[in-house]
Design a protein around this motif. Structure first.
Motif: not given
Length: 72
Positions: A4-7, A13-14, A37-39, A64-70
Motif C-alpha cells: 500500500i502506497d499511502a504517501i 487513511l493509512p 504520516d507522522p501519526a 517516510c516509514a515502511v510497516y510490514l504487517v502480518r
C-alpha cells in the motif's frame, strides 16, 4: 506480499487502507504499508495490537516509514 502506497495521506487513511487490505488476505498474509504520516507511528502499532495482527518491522528514512504487517 501486498503493498500500500499511502504517501501523502493523513490519519486515519493509512490505517483504514491497511485494515481494508488485510480483510482480503488469509491469516498469515503480509502487507507492506509505505506512508509519511507522522501519526502512523502510533496508529499502526495500536491498530495491529487491537486487531490481532503482527507488526513485523518498521523501517524509517527518506521522510517516510515502511510497516510490514502480518494478518493474525
Amino acid at each position: 506480499m501486498e503493498e500500500i502506497d499511502a504517501i501523502g495521506l493523513l490519519c486515519p487513511l493509512p490505517v483504514l487502507k491497511l485494515r481494508k487490505r488485510l480483510t482480503r488476505l488469509a491469516p498469515g498474509g503480509e502487507v507492506r504499508l509505505i506512508c509519511d504520516d507522522p501519526a502512523a507511528a502510533i496508529d499502526v502499532p495500536h491498530f495491529c495490537a487491537e486487531a490481532g495482527h503482527e507488526l513485523l518491522s518498521v523501517d524509517t528514512g527518506e521522510g517516510c516509514a515502511v510497516y510490514l504487517v502480518r494478518k493474525g
